[in-house]
Write a protein that holds these residues in place. Sequence first.
Motif, PDB file in Angstrom:
ATOM      1  N   THR A  71      -0.744   6.612 -12.075  1.00  0.00           N
ATOM      2  CA  THR A  71      -1.531   5.388 -12.063  1.00  0.00           C
ATOM      3  C   THR A  71      -2.857   5.635 -11.367  1.00  0.00           C
ATOM      4  OG1 THR A  71       0.491   4.146 -11.952  1.00  0.00           O
ATOM      5  CG2 THR A  71      -1.529   2.971 -11.433  1.00  0.00           C
ATOM      6  N   THR A  72      -3.944   5.195 -11.956  1.00  0.00           N
ATOM      7  CA  THR A  72      -5.257   5.367 -11.352  1.00  0.00           C
ATOM      8  C   THR A  72      -5.561   4.209 -10.435  1.00  0.00           C
ATOM      9  OG1 THR A  72      -6.315   4.217 -13.188  1.00  0.00           O
ATOM     10  CG2 THR A  72      -6.043   6.602 -13.410  1.00  0.00           C
ATOM     11  N   ASN A  73      -6.611   4.371  -9.653  1.00  0.00           N
ATOM     12  CA  ASN A  73      -7.034   3.301  -8.750  1.00  0.00           C
ATOM     13  C   ASN A  73      -7.444   2.062  -9.518  1.00  0.00           C
ATOM     14  OD1 ASN A  73      -6.565   4.878  -6.529  1.00  0.00           O
ATOM     15  ND2 ASN A  73      -8.664   5.657  -6.430  1.00  0.00           N
ATOM     16  N   GLU A  74      -8.064   2.278 -10.667  1.00  0.00           N
ATOM     17  CA  GLU A  74      -8.513   1.129 -11.462  1.00  0.00           C
ATOM     18  C   GLU A  74      -7.327   0.346 -11.991  1.00  0.00           C
ATOM     19  OE1 GLU A  74     -11.314   0.208 -15.374  1.00  0.00           O
ATOM     20  OE2 GLU A  74     -10.955   2.259 -14.694  1.00  0.00           O
ATOM     21  N   THR A  75      -6.272   1.065 -12.451  1.00  0.00           N
ATOM     22  CA  THR A  75      -5.086   0.376 -12.945  1.00  0.00           C
ATOM     23  C   THR A  75      -4.403  -0.405 -11.850  1.00  0.00           C
ATOM     24  OG1 THR A  75      -4.772   2.153 -14.535  1.00  0.00           O
ATOM     25  CG2 THR A  75      -2.887   0.695 -14.140  1.00  0.00           C
ATOM     26  N   PHE A  76      -4.294   0.199 -10.669  1.00  0.00           N
ATOM     27  CA  PHE A  76      -3.665  -0.497  -9.557  1.00  0.00           C
ATOM     28  C   PHE A  76      -4.474  -1.725  -9.156  1.00  0.00           C
ATOM     29  CE2 PHE A  76      -3.535  -1.204  -4.965  1.00  0.00           C
ATOM     30  CZ  PHE A  76      -2.200  -1.529  -4.811  1.00  0.00           C
ATOM     31  N   TYR A  77      -5.793  -1.602  -9.167  1.00  0.00           N
ATOM     32  CA  TYR A  77      -6.629  -2.743  -8.795  1.00  0.00           C
ATOM     33  C   TYR A  77      -6.444  -3.887  -9.780  1.00  0.00           C
ATOM     34  CZ  TYR A  77     -10.746  -5.580  -7.941  1.00  0.00           C
ATOM     35  OH  TYR A  77     -11.586  -6.633  -7.699  1.00  0.00           O
ATOM     36  N   MET A  78      -6.319  -3.554 -11.074  1.00  0.00           N
ATOM     37  CA  MET A  78      -6.110  -4.610 -12.067  1.00  0.00           C
ATOM     38  C   MET A  78      -4.766  -5.289 -11.858  1.00  0.00           C
ATOM     39  SD  MET A  78      -7.576  -2.697 -15.446  1.00  0.00           S
ATOM     40  CE  MET A  78      -7.110  -4.028 -16.506  1.00  0.00           C
ATOM     41  N   GLN A  79      -3.706  -4.495 -11.591  1.00  0.00           N
ATOM     42  CA  GLN A  79      -2.406  -5.089 -11.344  1.00  0.00           C
ATOM     43  C   GLN A  79      -2.409  -5.939 -10.091  1.00  0.00           C
ATOM     44  OE1 GLN A  79       0.189  -1.733 -11.227  1.00  0.00           O
ATOM     45  NE2 GLN A  79       0.148  -1.394 -13.448  1.00  0.00           N
ATOM     46  N   TYR A  80      -3.052  -5.442  -9.042  1.00  0.00           N
ATOM     47  CA  TYR A  80      -3.078  -6.196  -7.788  1.00  0.00           C
ATOM     48  C   TYR A  80      -3.921  -7.455  -7.937  1.00  0.00           C
ATOM     49  CZ  TYR A  80      -3.360  -7.090  -2.795  1.00  0.00           C
ATOM     50  OH  TYR A  80      -3.254  -7.675  -1.563  1.00  0.00           O
ATOM     51  N   SER A  81      -4.971  -7.396  -8.741  1.00  0.00           N
ATOM     52  CA  SER A  81      -5.812  -8.577  -8.941  1.00  0.00           C
ATOM     53  C   SER A  81      -5.061  -9.654  -9.708  1.00  0.00           C
ATOM     54  CB  SER A  81      -7.094  -8.187  -9.687  1.00  0.00           C
ATOM     55  OG  SER A  81      -7.851  -7.274  -8.923  1.00  0.00           O
ATOM     56  N   LEU A  82      -4.189  -9.252 -10.638  1.00  0.00           N
ATOM     57  CA  LEU A  82      -3.400 -10.239 -11.367  1.00  0.00           C
ATOM     58  C   LEU A  82      -2.471 -10.994 -10.435  1.00  0.00           C
ATOM     59  CD1 LEU A  82      -2.469  -8.284 -14.604  1.00  0.00           C
ATOM     60  CD2 LEU A  82      -4.084 -10.172 -14.369  1.00  0.00           C
TER      61      LEU A  82
ATOM     62  N   ARG B 283       0.832  -1.214   0.000  1.00  0.00           N
ATOM     63  CA  ARG B 283       0.000   0.000   0.000  1.00  0.00           C
ATOM     64  C   ARG B 283       0.862   1.259   0.000  1.00  0.00           C
ATOM     65  NH1 ARG B 283      -2.685  -3.172   3.986  1.00  0.00           N
ATOM     66  NH2 ARG B 283      -4.594  -4.119   3.180  1.00  0.00           N
ATOM     67  N   ARG B 284       1.953   1.240   0.781  1.00  0.00           N
ATOM     68  CA  ARG B 284       2.830   2.404   0.813  1.00  0.00           C
ATOM     69  C   ARG B 284       3.509   2.614  -0.532  1.00  0.00           C
ATOM     70  NH1 ARG B 284       3.937   0.454   6.156  1.00  0.00           N
ATOM     71  NH2 ARG B 284       5.714  -0.731   5.359  1.00  0.00           N
ATOM     72  N   ASN B 285       3.923   1.516  -1.162  1.00  0.00           N
ATOM     73  CA  ASN B 285       4.530   1.628  -2.479  1.00  0.00           C
ATOM     74  C   ASN B 285       3.542   2.158  -3.507  1.00  0.00           C
ATOM     75  OD1 ASN B 285       6.918   0.593  -1.447  1.00  0.00           O
ATOM     76  ND2 ASN B 285       6.452  -1.512  -2.065  1.00  0.00           N
ATOM     77  N   PHE B 286       2.288   1.773  -3.343  1.00  0.00           N
ATOM     78  CA  PHE B 286       1.258   2.269  -4.261  1.00  0.00           C
ATOM     79  C   PHE B 286       1.073   3.767  -4.109  1.00  0.00           C
ATOM     80  CE2 PHE B 286      -3.304   3.423  -4.422  1.00  0.00           C
ATOM     81  CZ  PHE B 286      -3.449   3.445  -5.803  1.00  0.00           C
ATOM     82  N   ARG B 287       1.081   4.239  -2.863  1.00  0.00           N
ATOM     83  CA  ARG B 287       0.883   5.673  -2.631  1.00  0.00           C
ATOM     84  C   ARG B 287       2.056   6.487  -3.153  1.00  0.00           C
ATOM     85  NH1 ARG B 287      -0.722   3.673   2.592  1.00  0.00           N
ATOM     86  NH2 ARG B 287      -3.000   3.647   2.797  1.00  0.00           N
ATOM     87  N   THR B 288       3.285   5.982  -2.971  1.00  0.00           N
ATOM     88  CA  THR B 288       4.467   6.751  -3.352  1.00  0.00           C
ATOM     89  C   THR B 288       4.809   6.630  -4.827  1.00  0.00           C
ATOM     90  OG1 THR B 288       5.867   4.880  -2.724  1.00  0.00           O
ATOM     91  CG2 THR B 288       5.454   6.577  -1.051  1.00  0.00           C
ATOM     92  N   GLU B 289       4.548   5.455  -5.431  1.00  0.00           N
ATOM     93  CA  GLU B 289       4.927   5.235  -6.816  1.00  0.00           C
ATOM     94  C   GLU B 289       3.746   5.307  -7.771  1.00  0.00           C
ATOM     95  OE1 GLU B 289       6.901   1.555  -7.022  1.00  0.00           O
ATOM     96  OE2 GLU B 289       8.498   2.072  -5.594  1.00  0.00           O
ATOM     97  N   GLY B 290       2.602   4.787  -7.324  1.00  0.00           N
ATOM     98  CA  GLY B 290       1.452   4.718  -8.220  1.00  0.00           C
ATOM     99  C   GLY B 290       0.982   6.082  -8.670  1.00  0.00           C
ATOM    100  N   PHE B 291       0.757   6.969  -7.709  1.00  0.00           N
ATOM    101  CA  PHE B 291       0.240   8.279  -8.065  1.00  0.00           C
ATOM    102  C   PHE B 291       1.297   9.146  -8.715  1.00  0.00           C
ATOM    103  CE2 PHE B 291      -2.749   7.000  -4.714  1.00  0.00           C
ATOM    104  CZ  PHE B 291      -3.931   7.188  -5.401  1.00  0.00           C
ATOM    105  N   SER B 292       2.577   8.959  -8.367  1.00  0.00           N
ATOM    106  CA  SER B 292       3.639   9.737  -9.001  1.00  0.00           C
ATOM    107  C   SER B 292       3.766   9.413 -10.473  1.00  0.00           C
ATOM    108  CB  SER B 292       4.979   9.478  -8.299  1.00  0.00           C
ATOM    109  OG  SER B 292       5.344   8.125  -8.439  1.00  0.00           O
ATOM    110  N   GLU B 293       3.413   8.204 -10.866  1.00  0.00           N
ATOM    111  CA  GLU B 293       3.469   7.803 -12.263  1.00  0.00           C
ATOM    112  C   GLU B 293       2.148   7.995 -12.973  1.00  0.00           C
ATOM    113  OE1 GLU B 293       4.751   3.841 -12.319  1.00  0.00           O
ATOM    114  OE2 GLU B 293       6.761   4.238 -11.493  1.00  0.00           O
TER     115      GLU B 293
END
Length: 315
Positions: free
Chosen positions: A153-164, A141-151
């Motif tokens: 990345t939307t919540n939907e994209t992160f959810y798809m990656q995490y679901s995989l 979750r911390r990596n998502f907050r620091t890297e996901g939004f900086s790049e």
Amino acid sequence: MHKCFIEMMSRNVIPTACHIQGFLFSERHRAVFAMRYIDKCWEIHRAFCRQNTRPPFEPTMKMRQFLWMLNDFKLLGKQLTASRLVEILFKDGPSLHDSSSSNLEQELVFLEFVEALLHCALVYVTSDTIKEQVDGDNQKRRNFRTEGFSEGTTNETFYMQYSLSQVLRPCEDRGQSLQEFLMDELEAQTGKDKEFDWWMYQVQIFFTNNLFPAYQHEKVLKAKIKENRIQNAELAELRRRKDEEIAKLIAEREAEDAKKQKEAAEEVSLESKSTVFKELEEPGVQLAPPPKEEASAVPAPAVTKVPTGTKRRRK
């Protein structure tokens, strides 16, 4: 036959009738939760079954194969040891196991297979394992907050990656989180059952984070091995054909060289013969006369002459 049937019913069937036995169906809530993993367990069971050598020749799994399966999955370790696994397998059948020997050739039906996995989950997943799992989820979750939004990345994209990465998680497959499932299952209870919650966390972590990913890795590995075997067989066939072609070319080359050598030898022989003939045909070259026969050494017979003036005396 009648007597044997009555003996079997009175000894084995009637005493256990209407008494639920086994670990899976001992409690309703446990069975409902465990049924979420039943399809994937059935797939694993069928994948590791072997053809029975006895009629009706159906696929079957033995206890020894179950132990080898977990060993291939790298699930045997400090907590879940081989001896501890044997104790789990023979928990419901103490007559098959003693301190000196264990008959691991006994068949495991699918229900026993699932119950054995549930027991393994309780041994494999400890409080330290759950703590590591929670820390890992928090880190994600911390990596998502620091890297996901900086790049971006939307919540939907992160959810798809995490679901995989969590494709084997039954709760998420049905669009339901684990917390929602716990709330739905615990609404009917008067109070929160900590033991049941702990059991669910252990089972869920073991199946989704350990067993199913290990099976998926083994499945991909077997497919890769099969693919490599096919490629190796094709390469071996190509090498065989290439070796045959090389051997054929070598044989043709050797035959051609032998033919050339033969032709060269014949040519040298013809040249030598023609040279001799030319020498014979040149002027001044005569053949040596044959040797004369030696004169006969026998002298000619002597001839006696009669004197002409002498007359023959008359009688």
